[in-house]
Design a protein around this motif. Sequence first.
Motif, mmCIF file in Angstrom:
data_model
loop_
_atom_site.group_PDB
_atom_site.id
_atom_site.type_symbol
_atom_site.label_atom_id
_atom_site.label_comp_id
_atom_site.label_asym_id
_atom_site.label_seq_id
_atom_site.Cartn_x
_atom_site.Cartn_y
_atom_site.Cartn_z
ATOM 1 N N MET A 1 0.844 -1.166 0.000
ATOM 2 C CA MET A 1 0.000 0.000 0.000
ATOM 3 C C MET A 1 0.895 1.237 0.000
ATOM 4 O O MET A 1 1.831 1.340 0.792
ATOM 5 N N TRP A 2 0.618 2.174 -0.912
ATOM 6 C CA TRP A 2 1.368 3.428 -0.978
ATOM 7 C C TRP A 2 0.755 4.400 0.024
ATOM 8 O O TRP A 2 -0.459 4.628 0.016
ATOM 9 N N LYS A 3 1.583 4.953 0.899
ATOM 10 C CA LYS A 3 1.101 5.908 1.899
ATOM 11 C C LYS A 3 1.654 7.285 1.560
ATOM 12 O O LYS A 3 2.866 7.455 1.409
#
Length: 81
Positions: A1-3
């Motif tokens: 997941m890209w934060k």
Amino acid sequence: MWKLEEGLPGLIADTRKLLDADSRFLFLTVYAVRMSALAIGELVRQSFGDLGGKVEAGELTVREEARGLMLPTAIFARWSR
């Protein structure tokens, strides 16, 4: 997941690499984030400072018609010459 909080500095650095001496502006909009306009503006300022120009940052809003309230919708940062 890209934060966003973790990945935004690298994304801005990569974006900086795409600009050249003829570039005139960058407009960044950020939605649903826990970062402030000040923090995002500083990230842009650090990455684009060598190009001169100015950096502005703040909130994008819409006006609620019924009560005239300003409702925040996003954060923006703009670098321009």
